[in-house]
Design a protein around this motif. Sequence first.
Motif, PDB file in Angstrom:
ATOM      1  N   UNK A   5      35.268  31.169  34.143  1.00  0.00           N
ATOM      2  CA  UNK A   5      34.249  32.126  34.609  1.00  0.00           C
ATOM      3  C   UNK A   5      34.531  32.602  36.036  1.00  0.00           C
ATOM      4  N   UNK A   6      35.488  31.978  36.705  1.00  0.00           N
ATOM      5  CA  UNK A   6      35.839  32.385  38.071  1.00  0.00           C
ATOM      6  C   UNK A   6      37.286  32.872  38.146  1.00  0.00           C
ATOM      7  N   UNK A   7      37.765  33.408  37.021  1.00  0.00           N
ATOM      8  CA  UNK A   7      39.179  33.805  36.961  1.00  0.00           C
ATOM      9  C   UNK A   7      39.516  34.953  37.912  1.00  0.00           C
ATOM     10  N   UNK A   8      38.493  35.590  38.471  1.00  0.00           N
ATOM     11  CA  UNK A   8      38.728  36.666  39.432  1.00  0.00           C
ATOM     12  C   UNK A   8      39.329  36.181  40.742  1.00  0.00           C
ATOM     13  N   UNK A   9      39.203  34.894  41.023  1.00  0.00           N
ATOM     14  CA  UNK A   9      39.829  34.320  42.225  1.00  0.00           C
ATOM     15  C   UNK A   9      41.324  34.109  41.976  1.00  0.00           C
ATOM     16  N   UNK A  10      42.109  34.260  43.036  1.00  0.00           N
ATOM     17  CA  UNK A  10      43.566  34.129  42.945  1.00  0.00           C
ATOM     18  C   UNK A  10      44.019  32.700  43.230  1.00  0.00           C
ATOM     19  N   UNK A  11      44.839  32.159  42.329  1.00  0.00           N
ATOM     20  CA  UNK A  11      45.563  30.921  42.638  1.00  0.00           C
ATOM     21  C   UNK A  11      46.690  31.265  43.614  1.00  0.00           C
ATOM     22  N   UNK A 269      36.073  34.721  64.474  1.00  0.00           N
ATOM     23  CA  UNK A 269      35.891  34.079  63.179  1.00  0.00           C
ATOM     24  C   UNK A 269      34.798  34.820  62.442  1.00  0.00           C
ATOM     25  N   UNK A 270      35.044  35.178  61.178  1.00  0.00           N
ATOM     26  CA  UNK A 270      33.999  35.701  60.303  1.00  0.00           C
ATOM     27  C   UNK A 270      33.671  34.610  59.300  1.00  0.00           C
ATOM     28  N   UNK A 271      32.373  34.212  59.264  1.00  0.00           N
ATOM     29  CA  UNK A 271      31.887  33.356  58.190  1.00  0.00           C
ATOM     30  C   UNK A 271      31.292  34.298  57.145  1.00  0.00           C
ATOM     31  N   UNK A 272      31.857  34.305  55.938  1.00  0.00           N
ATOM     32  CA  UNK A 272      31.435  35.268  54.934  1.00  0.00           C
ATOM     33  C   UNK A 272      30.220  34.775  54.134  1.00  0.00           C
ATOM     34  N   UNK A 273      29.929  35.510  53.087  1.00  0.00           N
ATOM     35  CA  UNK A 273      28.887  35.209  52.110  1.00  0.00           C
ATOM     36  C   UNK A 273      29.097  33.834  51.465  1.00  0.00           C
ATOM     37  N   UNK A 274      27.993  33.161  51.102  1.00  0.00           N
ATOM     38  CA  UNK A 274      26.576  33.481  51.238  1.00  0.00           C
ATOM     39  C   UNK A 274      26.032  33.131  52.610  1.00  0.00           C
ATOM     40  N   UNK A 288      30.979  38.361  42.824  1.00  0.00           N
ATOM     41  CA  UNK A 288      30.616  38.857  44.157  1.00  0.00           C
ATOM     42  C   UNK A 288      31.838  39.302  44.962  1.00  0.00           C
ATOM     43  N   UNK A 289      33.045  39.050  44.468  1.00  0.00           N
ATOM     44  CA  UNK A 289      34.244  39.272  45.289  1.00  0.00           C
ATOM     45  C   UNK A 289      34.346  40.710  45.804  1.00  0.00           C
TER      46      UNK A 289
END
Length: 309
Positions: A5-11, A269-274, A288-289
Amino acid sequence: EFPAEDSGYHTYSEMLTELDEAASWHPDIVDRTTVGRSAEGREIPAVKISDNAGVDEDEPEVLFTCNQHAREHLTAEMCLHILKRYTDNYGSDRAISDAVDGREIWVVPMVNPDGVAHDISGSDYLGWRRNRQANPVDLNRNWGHQWGCCGGSSGDPNSSTYRGPEAFSAPETASLRDFVNSRVVDGTQQITAHIDFHTFSELVLWPYGYTTAENAPGMTREEYRRFADVGKAMAATNGYDPMQSSELYVTDGSVNDWMWAEHDILSFTFEMYPGSGGSEGFYPPDEVIQRETSRNDEAVSILLDESGR
Ligand SMILES: NS(=O)(=O)N[C@@H](Cc1ccccc1)C(=O)O
Ligand SMILES: [Ca+2]
Ligand SMILES: [Ca+2]
Ligand SMILES: [Ca+2]
Ligand SMILES: [Zn+2]
């Protein structure tokens, strides 16, 4: 691997493929290079985005680093989004073309590839932060400015903020240090601005982290003011909270402190979402990517403009 379900993230290997494809599809504006090697021997890759990418031209250089912390996978997507935005839109979007023609943009999507691979090596996320040395090091406490000075890190090898036995004891930070040092040309550091992406909390942070002072050695009040002005301008576009990082908690050995103190690089430094932990925390769904990486487009453009001043 990521859960289905999180396959949108890159290995790691999927990220490498993205860099190689960008370089082959945009050979004139993308130069694929290597920053160094991780503890377990993985290449730490980088790309340079610029016109005449294979030539070192006299243009302000800007650095984006991601995934110092292993579990912060959204940050690798942020770096890949920057790569995509400044290549796919080149030649059609005037602002993008001007940025690519007038700057040299360095992108390092995974500073900590061993940690990233480890975090997704099980059936569920491991919540891993550090690198994968025998005594795992928090890479963002291993940089060499005021290393271990001020209670902003731990000397305990079991701690999640373990600073290592000495500054730059981690091959990952040492590699990135060597890369940045190599950008000193005729005595002048070519990189003028930098963002290190983290998750989470939705913050824009600037140095120093090791002290709450605004005018500690190496930072004049005017220089601090510039950090605050640029930081606030970027935060106004992505809705993050801007502040000096030590206002949240003191950290020593962080990347921003070294980039500024050693090289006068305008380093954030940027701390992103959430914004807050809740159920998603370090592992927001891949849905959300696109939204949460595009959210920083304007801020990235501001930094690229600022890098030339
Ligand atoms: N990603 S994070 O939660 O670990 N935060 C980072 C960056 C950071 C540093 C100092 C104050 C706030 C945030 C860290 O190195 O602690
Ligand atoms: Ca999904
Ligand atoms: Ca160029
Ligand atoms: Ca150059
Ligand atoms: Zn982090």
